[in-house]
Motif scaffolding. Sequence first.
Motif, PDB file in Angstrom:
ATOM      1  N   ALA A   1       0.829  -1.206   0.000  1.00 28.42           N
ATOM      2  CA  ALA A   1       0.000   0.000   0.000  1.00 28.42           C
ATOM      3  C   ALA A   1       0.860   1.252   0.000  1.00 28.42           C
ATOM      4  N   LEU A   2       1.977   1.232   0.748  1.00 29.59           N
ATOM      5  CA  LEU A   2       2.860   2.389   0.802  1.00 29.59           C
ATOM      6  C   LEU A   2       3.543   2.644  -0.535  1.00 29.59           C
ATOM      7  N   VAL A   3       3.949   1.562  -1.200  1.00 26.56           N
ATOM      8  CA  VAL A   3       4.592   1.714  -2.510  1.00 26.56           C
ATOM      9  C   VAL A   3       3.621   2.340  -3.511  1.00 26.56           C
ATOM     10  N   ILE A   4       2.368   1.849  -3.534  1.00 24.70           N
ATOM     11  CA  ILE A   4       1.363   2.404  -4.448  1.00 24.70           C
ATOM     12  C   ILE A   4       1.093   3.877  -4.113  1.00 24.70           C
ATOM     13  N   ALA A   5       0.955   4.170  -2.806  1.00 21.81           N
ATOM     14  CA  ALA A   5       0.679   5.546  -2.388  1.00 21.81           C
ATOM     15  C   ALA A   5       1.834   6.478  -2.735  1.00 21.81           C
ATOM     16  N   MET A   6       3.077   6.041  -2.556  1.00 21.89           N
ATOM     17  CA  MET A   6       4.224   6.892  -2.851  1.00 21.89           C
ATOM     18  C   MET A   6       4.366   7.159  -4.338  1.00 21.89           C
ATOM     19  N   GLY A   7       4.060   6.144  -5.153  1.00 26.25           N
ATOM     20  CA  GLY A   7       4.100   6.352  -6.599  1.00 26.25           C
ATOM     21  C   GLY A   7       3.118   7.436  -7.032  1.00 26.25           C
ATOM     22  N   LEU A   8       1.897   7.342  -6.515  1.00 22.93           N
ATOM     23  CA  LEU A   8       0.902   8.381  -6.822  1.00 22.93           C
ATOM     24  C   LEU A   8       1.315   9.726  -6.234  1.00 22.93           C
TER      25      LEU A   8
ATOM     26  N   THR B   1       3.775  21.134  -8.200  1.00 23.09           N
ATOM     27  CA  THR B   1       4.953  21.994  -8.334  1.00 23.09           C
ATOM     28  C   THR B   1       4.973  22.716  -9.667  1.00 23.09           C
ATOM     29  N   VAL B   2       4.738  21.972 -10.746  1.00 24.26           N
ATOM     30  CA  VAL B   2       4.761  22.586 -12.083  1.00 24.26           C
ATOM     31  C   VAL B   2       3.655  23.618 -12.218  1.00 24.26           C
ATOM     32  N   ASN B   3       2.455  23.303 -11.722  1.00 23.42           N
ATOM     33  CA  ASN B   3       1.350  24.259 -11.815  1.00 23.42           C
ATOM     34  C   ASN B   3       1.621  25.519 -11.012  1.00 23.42           C
ATOM     35  N   SER B   4       2.179  25.369  -9.820  1.00 22.97           N
ATOM     36  CA  SER B   4       2.467  26.548  -8.989  1.00 22.97           C
ATOM     37  C   SER B   4       3.575  27.398  -9.591  1.00 22.97           C
TER      38      SER B   4
ATOM     39  N   ILE C   1       0.138  16.088  -2.000  1.00 21.51           N
ATOM     40  CA  ILE C   1      -0.167  17.493  -1.696  1.00 21.51           C
ATOM     41  C   ILE C   1       0.865  18.062  -0.727  1.00 21.51           C
ATOM     42  N   ALA C   2       1.223  17.273   0.281  1.00 18.91           N
ATOM     43  CA  ALA C   2       2.223  17.741   1.240  1.00 18.91           C
ATOM     44  C   ALA C   2       3.573  17.993   0.558  1.00 18.91           C
ATOM     45  N   LEU C   3       4.001  17.052  -0.293  1.00 18.99           N
ATOM     46  CA  LEU C   3       5.274  17.229  -1.002  1.00 18.99           C
ATOM     47  C   LEU C   3       5.216  18.409  -1.967  1.00 18.99           C
ATOM     48  N   GLY C   4       4.073  18.553  -2.678  1.00 17.84           N
ATOM     49  CA  GLY C   4       3.929  19.669  -3.610  1.00 17.84           C
ATOM     50  C   GLY C   4       3.948  21.011  -2.910  1.00 17.84           C
ATOM     51  N   LEU C   5       3.252  21.114  -1.768  1.00 15.79           N
ATOM     52  CA  LEU C   5       3.265  22.369  -0.998  1.00 15.79           C
ATOM     53  C   LEU C   5       4.659  22.674  -0.475  1.00 15.79           C
ATOM     54  N   LEU C   6       5.369  21.648  -0.059  1.00 11.76           N
ATOM     55  CA  LEU C   6       6.746  21.845   0.416  1.00 11.76           C
ATOM     56  C   LEU C   6       7.639  22.369  -0.706  1.00 11.76           C
TER      57      LEU C   6
ATOM     58  N   ILE D   1      -5.054  22.454  -5.648  1.00 13.01           N
ATOM     59  CA  ILE D   1      -5.314  21.446  -4.607  1.00 13.01           C
ATOM     60  C   ILE D   1      -6.461  20.534  -5.034  1.00 13.01           C
ATOM     61  N   ALA D   2      -7.515  21.140  -5.585  1.00 10.90           N
ATOM     62  CA  ALA D   2      -8.649  20.336  -6.053  1.00 10.90           C
ATOM     63  C   ALA D   2      -8.217  19.396  -7.171  1.00 10.90           C
ATOM     64  N   LEU D   3      -7.337  19.875  -8.041  1.00  9.43           N
ATOM     65  CA  LEU D   3      -6.811  19.018  -9.108  1.00  9.43           C
ATOM     66  C   LEU D   3      -6.040  17.843  -8.529  1.00  9.43           C
ATOM     67  N   ALA D   4      -5.259  18.111  -7.491  1.00 11.19           N
ATOM     68  CA  ALA D   4      -4.489  17.034  -6.863  1.00 11.19           C
ATOM     69  C   ALA D   4      -5.406  15.985  -6.247  1.00 11.19           C
ATOM     70  N   VAL D   5      -6.449  16.439  -5.561  1.00 11.96           N
ATOM     71  CA  VAL D   5      -7.410  15.493  -4.976  1.00 11.96           C
ATOM     72  C   VAL D   5      -8.083  14.671  -6.072  1.00 11.96           C
ATOM     73  N   GLY D   6      -8.450  15.347  -7.151  1.00  8.34           N
ATOM     74  CA  GLY D   6      -9.071  14.634  -8.271  1.00  8.34           C
ATOM     75  C   GLY D   6      -8.148  13.594  -8.868  1.00  8.34           C
ATOM     76  N   LEU D   7      -6.855  13.937  -8.988  1.00 11.31           N
ATOM     77  CA  LEU D   7      -5.889  12.976  -9.520  1.00 11.31           C
ATOM     78  C   LEU D   7      -5.720  11.789  -8.574  1.00 11.31           C
ATOM     79  N   ALA D   8      -5.741  12.066  -7.270  1.00  7.26           N
ATOM     80  CA  ALA D   8      -5.626  10.960  -6.300  1.00  7.26           C
ATOM     81  C   ALA D   8      -6.800  10.005  -6.419  1.00  7.26           C
ATOM     82  N   VAL D   9      -8.004  10.570  -6.527  1.00  9.71           N
ATOM     83  CA  VAL D   9      -9.189   9.728  -6.685  1.00  9.71           C
ATOM     84  C   VAL D   9      -9.135   8.970  -8.007  1.00  9.71           C
ATOM     85  N   ALA D  10      -8.719   9.679  -9.067  1.00 11.24           N
ATOM     86  CA  ALA D  10      -8.638   9.027 -10.380  1.00 11.24           C
ATOM     87  C   ALA D  10      -7.628   7.896 -10.367  1.00 11.24           C
TER      88      ALA D  10
END
Length: 495
Positions: free
Chosen positions: A17-24, A33-36, A395-400, A460-469
């Motif tokens: 589960a961690l490997v899948i989550a980290m890939g996403l 990052t690119v969008n910001s 989201i946390a990594l992107g905000l950082l 942020i909404a785009l990131a959530v949408g990508l996570a769900v997708a």
Amino acid sequence: MFGIYLKRELGRRKKAALVIAMGLALGIALVITVNSVSAGMNQAQDKVLKSLYGLGTDMTVTKAQSAPKAGSSQGPSFKFGATSSSSTSQSTDRVNTQGGQALASSLVTKVGSQKGVSAAVGALTLNVTKVDGSFTQGKAKSSTTSGSSGSSQQGGPGGGGGTSSTGAPQVQGGGANFNVNSYSVAGIDVTDQTLGPLSTSKITTGKTFTTAQTNAKVAVISKSYAKTKKYKVGSTFKISSTKFTVIGIATPNSSESTIDVYVPLKQAQTLGDSKNKVTTIYVKATDSKQISTVKTTIQKNISGTTVTTSADLASTVSGSLSTASNLATSVGKWLSIAVLIAAFLVAALLTSSAVSRRVREFGTLKALGWPSRKVTRQVVGESMVNGLIGGGLGIALGLLAAYTVTAISPKLTAQLGSTSTGGGGGMGSGPGGGQGGPGQQATSNTLEIALNAPVSLTTIALAVGLAVAGGLIAGAFGGWRASRLRPADALRRVE
């Protein structure tokens, strides 16, 4: 039942589960990052354009400089009166209009009456070249030469003495010592200061013009020019023997302005011998989405003029800002898309692999009466949780990453294509044009912008949408594999 089973299965497979989550998470973080950074690039370009055009200005109207007549001199000309004193101080100002051929002031009203135009104001930009110094007259001195007569010298007795002669006089000493100072002056419409050159600056000391000062001998000067000349509110200075009083000091809002002195439009017209003339008309459209249409209307109804929009000016911006913007727009976005697709594929493959290792488990569940849709729902549910975890980490990594870029604030330079004030009044000329020496002034607008990386709620909404997708894609792929399992075949397989 669903929640309990979901929690237990995720707990048993923490590493997968961690490997899948980290890939996403990596893919989503890169997208943020690119969008910001791209948003920061757009903000930086807006600052460049606003510093040149003025806040709220959508386009400018100018006219190309006419070609010089054959035999006419385009160079500077300074005339000083001759005096008889040995050392005389001399000072003169040479005032030229800057930014293309002058337009009739009546065109401001005509432009303002065009369909789609909300407001229009005129401005006259001048370049003042001040020459001051002194001449020192030299002194003429004559030289004398002496010689002696030879034996052939004629004359009476005793006439063989020496002789002397006076040579041509020579000038010794003297010369000239002059300083040349060039600065820019903008004549603005004091009745509407929301458009034009001064709208890009904030009065930090003193006050700005009042609507009653349409022909007053007062001036607002830039902070940098005030520091150079050691002027303050109340100081006086002369331009072509006209004394002006400093009433305010302006600081640019977004970048360094290239205008040094602001005076009422009528005073600038008098200084530049350009009565009822302007060099640039600043235009604001009623609808920002109709700027191109308004541009076409003005060009059609007012012939001989050049209409420059902010989009036109943006296309001439070069330097590191333009390079970084192109990289963020093209390479950055395509790279983020590629990484995101790879993350989705990895998540789908890992989920499918996990399903393959759970054949006996799903076969047993089907044998106990679980329908295929329930098995599919279980797999999709687990993938959705993995996707949401990955989205949170992303989201946390992107905000950082965005915060790091903003904290570092790398400096980018933006430069507009050079023009000359003796040439056309196209992009980059007019108010905001740079300073140069006397004669044809080279317009070089180089601005330094600090890059920020703002993160919007949309991102942020785009990131959530990508996570769900991502979770849905991985779950759908794994659920499809699980739903195709037959209980009898599954139970025959050994893990």
